[in-house]
Design a protein around this motif. Structure first.
Motif, short mmCIF file in Angstrom:
data_model
loop_
_atom_site.label_atom_id
_atom_site.label_comp_id
_atom_site.label_asym_id
_atom_site.label_seq_id
_atom_site.Cartn_x
_atom_site.Cartn_y
_atom_site.Cartn_z
N ASP A 15 -48.94 49.02 -47.66
CA ASP A 15 -49.55 50.24 -47.52
C ASP A 15 -48.80 50.61 -45.75
N GLU A 16 -49.21 52.32 -45.97
CA GLU A 16 -48.16 52.86 -44.86
C GLU A 16 -47.98 51.94 -43.26
N ASN A 17 -49.16 51.18 -43.25
CA ASN A 17 -49.70 50.97 -41.51
C ASN A 17 -48.51 49.49 -41.74
N THR A 18 -48.49 48.90 -42.91
CA THR A 18 -48.19 47.51 -42.35
C THR A 18 -46.31 47.89 -42.74
N LEU A 19 -45.91 49.26 -43.34
CA LEU A 19 -44.54 49.55 -43.38
C LEU A 19 -44.43 50.04 -41.76
N GLN A 20 -44.78 50.59 -41.14
CA GLN A 20 -44.60 51.05 -40.51
C GLN A 20 -44.43 50.52 -38.69
N ALA A 21 -45.82 49.13 -38.80
CA ALA A 21 -45.53 48.67 -38.22
C ALA A 21 -44.39 47.57 -38.15
N ARG A 22 -43.86 47.41 -39.10
CA ARG A 22 -42.26 46.38 -39.56
C ARG A 22 -41.18 47.45 -39.08
N ILE A 23 -41.86 48.25 -39.45
CA ILE A 23 -40.82 49.51 -39.12
C ILE A 23 -39.88 49.45 -37.01
N ARG A 170 -40.19 60.08 -53.97
CA ARG A 170 -39.56 59.32 -52.71
C ARG A 170 -40.49 59.48 -51.46
N ASN A 171 -41.33 60.48 -51.83
CA ASN A 171 -42.07 61.13 -50.61
C ASN A 171 -43.42 60.05 -49.81
N LEU A 172 -43.90 59.38 -50.82
CA LEU A 172 -44.73 58.72 -50.74
C LEU A 172 -45.13 57.70 -49.37
N PRO A 173 -46.06 57.69 -48.81
CA PRO A 173 -45.65 57.22 -47.25
C PRO A 173 -46.30 55.64 -47.64
N PHE A 174 -46.13 54.94 -48.61
CA PHE A 174 -46.29 54.09 -49.40
C PHE A 174 -45.22 52.52 -50.11
#
Length: 187
Positions: A15-23, A170-174
């Protein structure tokens, strides 16, 4: 009629939050590792790596430049590769004596990244490292050293957050898993 991505979405893998936290974590790690570097070059592999590059760059606190390279690996079907790779667009800046960090969306067979790294090594960078958002180690056919990994994933057909499904979504946040039955039925 245009189809919504949900037609092809089996599940949300990351999900988006998990992606962004790892980045954010990757940005901190890279910043620490390159703390004494004043010539870092982030080299994005197009097209899939762009979203990851943009978000990652915001969290790298050392000065850095960016450039882009496009490489293609050919096979039969979207998930196959023959190991034949070509550079479709080369970088525009010299890498000699620079610290280069390749930023990639996904590594599976390893053919493309192995070819890109071999191509860059002969240009004599000061260092050459690899950062990928997704690593499909179970599909690896070529041994390749990955220095920074966002997520290890199983052998699933994924899309979103830079990864395309027939050049779309490609634009999906997850990161989503493709429902391959729905994809076959759409063909």
């Amino acid at each position: 009629m245009a189809q919504n991505y949900q037609t092809f979405l089996k599940e949300v893998l990351i999900d988006e939050n998990t992606l962004q936290a790892r980045i954010v974590e990757l940005g901190k790690q890279i910043s620490a590792d390159y703390a004494d570097c004043d010539d870092l070059l982030l080299l994005c592999i197009l097209k899939g790596g762009v979203m990851f590059l943009c978000d990652l760059a915001r969290h790298i606190e050392v000065p850095h430049a960016m450039d882009f390279m496009a490489a293609s690996s050919y096979g039969i079907g979207a998930r196959a590769t023959t190991g034949s790779v070509r550079i479709d667009m080369d970088i525009t800046v010299p890498v000699k004596d620079r610290h280069v960090l390749i930023v990639e969306d996904i590594i599976d067979s390893g053919y493309t990244l192995s070819f890109v790294m071999d191509t860059l090594k002969v240009r004599n960078p000061a260092s050459l490292k690899l950062c990928t958002l997704l690593n499909k180690a179970s599909r690896r056919e070529v041994d390749i050293m990955v220095d920074y990994v966002g997520f290890e994933i199983e052998n699933k057909f994924v899309f979103g957050y830079g990864l395309d499904l027939d050049e779309k979504y490609r634009n999906l946040p997850f990161i989503g898993v493709v429902d391959e039955d729905a994809l076959k039925n759409d063909a």
